[in-house]
Scaffold this motif. Structure first.
Motif, PDB file in Angstrom:
ATOM      1  N   LEU A  14      12.455  11.801  -3.986  1.00 47.48           N
ATOM      2  CA  LEU A  14      11.240  11.039  -4.224  1.00 47.48           C
ATOM      3  C   LEU A  14      11.076   9.957  -3.160  1.00 47.48           C
ATOM      4  CD1 LEU A  14      11.310  10.575  -8.094  1.00 47.48           C
ATOM      5  CD2 LEU A  14       9.923  12.164  -6.780  1.00 47.48           C
ATOM      6  N   PRO A  15       9.837   9.693  -2.726  1.00 42.83           N
ATOM      7  CA  PRO A  15       9.604   8.593  -1.784  1.00 42.83           C
ATOM      8  C   PRO A  15      10.063   7.270  -2.396  1.00 42.83           C
ATOM      9  CG  PRO A  15       7.648   9.977  -2.017  1.00 42.83           C
ATOM     10  CD  PRO A  15       8.597  10.414  -3.082  1.00 42.83           C
ATOM     11  N   PHE A  60       0.527  -4.285  -7.436  1.00 44.64           N
ATOM     12  CA  PHE A  60       0.570  -2.832  -7.496  1.00 44.64           C
ATOM     13  C   PHE A  60      -0.519  -2.355  -8.454  1.00 44.64           C
ATOM     14  CE2 PHE A  60       4.612  -3.766  -5.720  1.00 44.64           C
ATOM     15  CZ  PHE A  60       5.071  -2.626  -5.092  1.00 44.64           C
ATOM     16  N   ILE A  61      -1.407  -1.499  -7.950  1.00 44.71           N
ATOM     17  CA  ILE A  61      -2.480  -0.916  -8.761  1.00 44.71           C
ATOM     18  C   ILE A  61      -2.140   0.560  -8.934  1.00 44.71           C
ATOM     19  CG2 ILE A  61      -4.946  -0.475  -8.953  1.00 44.71           C
ATOM     20  CD1 ILE A  61      -5.342  -2.864  -6.999  1.00 44.71           C
ATOM     21  N   ARG A 101      -0.574  -2.625  -2.964  1.00 42.08           N
ATOM     22  CA  ARG A 101      -0.286  -1.193  -2.898  1.00 42.08           C
ATOM     23  C   ARG A 101      -1.130  -0.509  -3.974  1.00 42.08           C
ATOM     24  NH1 ARG A 101       1.605  -3.172   0.879  1.00 42.08           N
ATOM     25  NH2 ARG A 101       3.660  -2.895   1.841  1.00 42.08           N
ATOM     26  N   VAL A 102      -1.754   0.608  -3.611  1.00 41.43           N
ATOM     27  CA  VAL A 102      -2.652   1.314  -4.522  1.00 41.43           C
ATOM     28  C   VAL A 102      -2.215   2.762  -4.653  1.00 41.43           C
ATOM     29  CG1 VAL A 102      -5.032   2.062  -4.931  1.00 41.43           C
ATOM     30  CG2 VAL A 102      -4.601  -0.193  -3.929  1.00 41.43           C
ATOM     31  N   MET A 103      -2.163   3.237  -5.885  1.00 37.53           N
ATOM     32  CA  MET A 103      -1.820   4.631  -6.188  1.00 37.53           C
ATOM     33  C   MET A 103      -3.068   5.346  -6.688  1.00 37.53           C
ATOM     34  SD  MET A 103       1.177   5.952  -8.824  1.00 37.53           S
ATOM     35  CE  MET A 103       2.509   5.445  -7.733  1.00 37.53           C
ATOM     36  N   HIS A 104      -3.170   6.613  -6.364  1.00 43.58           N
ATOM     37  CA  HIS A 104      -4.280   7.405  -6.883  1.00 43.58           C
ATOM     38  C   HIS A 104      -4.189   7.535  -8.397  1.00 43.58           C
ATOM     39  CE1 HIS A 104      -4.285   9.255  -2.696  1.00 43.58           C
ATOM     40  NE2 HIS A 104      -5.478   8.720  -2.823  1.00 43.58           N
ATOM     41  N   GLY A 105      -5.348   7.574  -9.039  1.00 44.30           N
ATOM     42  CA  GLY A 105      -5.429   7.914 -10.454  1.00 44.30           C
ATOM     43  C   GLY A 105      -6.190   9.206 -10.624  1.00 44.30           C
ATOM     44  N   LEU A 123      -1.700   3.192   0.568  1.00 41.27           N
ATOM     45  CA  LEU A 123      -1.650   4.073  -0.601  1.00 41.27           C
ATOM     46  C   LEU A 123      -0.208   4.457  -0.916  1.00 41.27           C
ATOM     47  CD1 LEU A 123      -4.663   6.379   0.302  1.00 41.27           C
ATOM     48  CD2 LEU A 123      -4.640   4.503  -1.350  1.00 41.27           C
ATOM     49  N   LEU A 124       0.113   4.434  -2.197  1.00 49.19           N
ATOM     50  CA  LEU A 124       1.442   4.823  -2.676  1.00 49.19           C
ATOM     51  C   LEU A 124       1.453   6.290  -3.069  1.00 49.19           C
ATOM     52  CD1 LEU A 124       2.471   1.952  -5.124  1.00 49.19           C
ATOM     53  CD2 LEU A 124       3.603   2.512  -2.973  1.00 49.19           C
TER      54      LEU A 124
END
Length: 274
Positions: A14-15, A60-61, A101-105, A123-124
């Motif tokens: 995993l990253p 963190f989003i 830091r933003v992650m896709h939903g 992007l995370l």
């Protein structure tokens, strides 16, 4: 009839994101669903970003920052709307020295590098591991943990494919906006039937934690904020934000999860954000 469960494949490795030593206070939010359709919630987030969120070294989003995102060229559209306001506020927040830091939903999976550059918000990958104060914390939006919802997982695999995204983004902006509105209406109809709205699968979450060599997970998506303890593993589910819901109702809420690092210890607390 209950859908058949389909565990999701995980990467062999995993990253990982190792927190810099300066990151001592971290704020986590998800499922804000910002946009023109949610003016009160959007305004509340902008106030929070200019206020209490300034105490965080990193924000963190974890998915669904926006109710919908039909492509980064949305930011070139005129006249400006809530999407532009949110991106400008994030850019100002990042420029003032706060990491974002933003992650896709499942609603804004089309966020790309144009958005990241404009907002100063890398992007995370989903999932990934945050290494903080000696802890390995598994971060994910959470939708891939809902393995009993086979139709959704099939849709997820389709819309995350490069071919589907290329075809969708090749359409005129207005056509994409109209399609997104139709998909949102279908999603709201499904969510109104809470008894059929899939939840994260505990066994699948435990499998992910084992694969990540972690005992701590933070995710959103399900709109069911709480702490789940199971055999020494902690799964913290983030709150959704909905200040447009009637005040005093169960849906009217906005909350952030804060982590405070001190040496090799971590403390977590939930705080109302508005």
């Amino acid at each position: 009839m209950k859908s058949e469960s389909h565990p999701q494949p995980l990467l062999q490795t995993l990253p990982e994101l190792t927190a810099p030593p300066a990151w001592r206070r971290l704020a986590f939010v998800s499922d804000l669903h910002l946009g023109p359709e949610a003016p009160v919630t959007t305004a509340g987030f902008l106030r929070w970003l200019r206020g209490e969120a300034l105490a965080a070294d990193a924000l963190f989003i974890l998915g669904d920052l926006f109710e919908a995102w039909v492509g980064d060229d949305l930011l070139d559209a005129a006249p400006p709307d809530a999407h532009h306001q949110v991106c400008a506020a994030l850019a100002a927040y990042a420029a003032s020295g706060h990491a974002v830091r933003v992650m896709h939903g499942n609603r804004d999976f089309l966020l790309q590098q144009g958005f990241a550059r404009r907002c100063g918000a890398p992007l995370l990958p989903d999932p990934c591991v945050l290494v903080l104060a000696g802890q390995r914390i598994l971060l994910t939006h959470g939708d891939a943990l809902c393995i009993s919802d086979a139709p959704y997982l099939q849709w997820r695999a389709l819309c995350r494919s490069a071919d589907w995204q290329a075809r969708f983004l090749a359409q005129p902006l207005q056509a994409r906006i109209e399609q997104a509105a139709t998909m949102r209406a279908q999603s709201r109809a499904a969510q109104s039937r809470m008894d059929t709205w899939s939840d994260a699968d505990p066994a699948e979450a435990a499998r992910w934690l084992q694969a990540a060599n972690s005992t701590w997970m933070i995710h959103g998506h399900t709109h069911r904020p709480r702490e789940h303890w199971d055999h020494g593993q902690l799964r913290q589910v983030l709150s959704d934000w909905d200040l447009d819901a009637p005040a005093g109702g169960a849906a009217h809420r906005a909350q952030a999860l804060w982590l405070h690092a001190g040496g090799t210890t971590l403390a977590a607390e939930r705080r109302p954000a508005a």
